[in-house]
Scaffold this active site. Sequence first.
Site, short mmCIF file in Angstrom:
data_model
loop_
_atom_site.label_atom_id
_atom_site.label_comp_id
_atom_site.label_asym_id
_atom_site.label_seq_id
_atom_site.Cartn_x
_atom_site.Cartn_y
_atom_site.Cartn_z
N GLU A 22 42.15 -23.84 31.60
CA GLU A 22 40.97 -24.57 31.25
C GLU A 22 41.14 -24.75 29.51
O GLU A 22 42.14 -24.88 28.99
CB GLU A 22 39.68 -23.67 31.25
CG GLU A 22 39.90 -22.30 30.69
CD GLU A 22 38.39 -21.43 30.67
OE1 GLU A 22 37.54 -22.03 30.27
OE2 GLU A 22 38.58 -20.25 31.21
N ASP A 48 43.69 -18.68 34.89
CA ASP A 48 42.65 -19.30 34.32
C ASP A 48 43.15 -20.46 33.51
O ASP A 48 43.70 -20.07 32.29
CB ASP A 48 41.90 -18.15 33.57
CG ASP A 48 40.64 -18.78 32.87
OD1 ASP A 48 40.67 -19.87 32.84
OD2 ASP A 48 40.23 -18.01 32.19
N ASP A 85 32.98 -11.90 37.07
CA ASP A 85 34.51 -11.80 36.23
C ASP A 85 34.24 -11.16 34.93
O ASP A 85 33.03 -11.55 34.44
CB ASP A 85 35.09 -13.26 36.18
CG ASP A 85 34.10 -14.32 35.70
OD1 ASP A 85 34.33 -14.41 34.32
OD2 ASP A 85 33.22 -14.78 36.45
#
Length: 282
Positions: free
Chosen positions: A172, A170, A81
């Site tokens: 987090e 994503d 990534d």
Amino acid sequence: MHRTRTRRITRPAPFALFAIAPLLAITPLLAVHPASAATAAADDPAVPPRGSAWMGIGVLAHDGEDGRPVEGRAARTEGVDVSSHQGDVAWPTLWDSGVRWAYVKATEGTYYKNPYHPQQYNGSYDVGMIRGAYHFATPDTTNGATQADYFVDNGGGWSGDGRTLPGVLDIEWNPYGDACYGKSASQMVTWIRDFSNRYRARTGRDAVIYTATSWWTQCTGNSPAFGDVNPLWIARYASTPGTLPAGWATHTMWQYTSTGPTVGDHDWFNGALDRVQALANG
């Protein structure tokens, strides 16, 4: 801003960016910052500029690193990534090393688009990889549905060409402030559900959720609400993926290191290449 383009580009340790935040804030890599973010950065040099986050920015700082996985009998397919921090990526080098799939940061919040997205997204495809895009969530700036729209409209869509993976949320640690973006567990679950529902409505696919078990436990109350629908991409820099968040019996992808060759973030798909293709095909 992007780092020197070498065959192996390693980001600074998490939050080392803070020391150069004033320089980053004036580079063309970043889009217009929300007023609150600009104020915070001006008041606290330890806060990085909006747009500078990447997949896994908080993993080392919060979960640490405990070894590397070892090859086993289970079928795994290597992936990477990338974000703007890698600049123009040496995709042929990665292909020759065995990397067969890639995810590229497309967007963050509703204020940032990765300027290297075209080279990274199309370059990985051109060498033969199966590729997709990810969105760095900022639940403190706008709601989930709005961010899903921004993601789809700016490089995070899906097409049934057999070579495009569904988009990734994503979700987090917040590199710009409170770890849970100032939200309660129930508010966070609602935010994620709103993003997921809108992404499905726009693309026909369920978004992959990238997260770490410790963050998920802290900020969603270890909600089991998404395990039956959204594939899981687990972040853990250790010899095993460890305990998964509630609701998921297995992981689809595993980010196992931030210090791999050529680019830092390397991942394993939990299955052979035909399983990667199956996810792309839906």
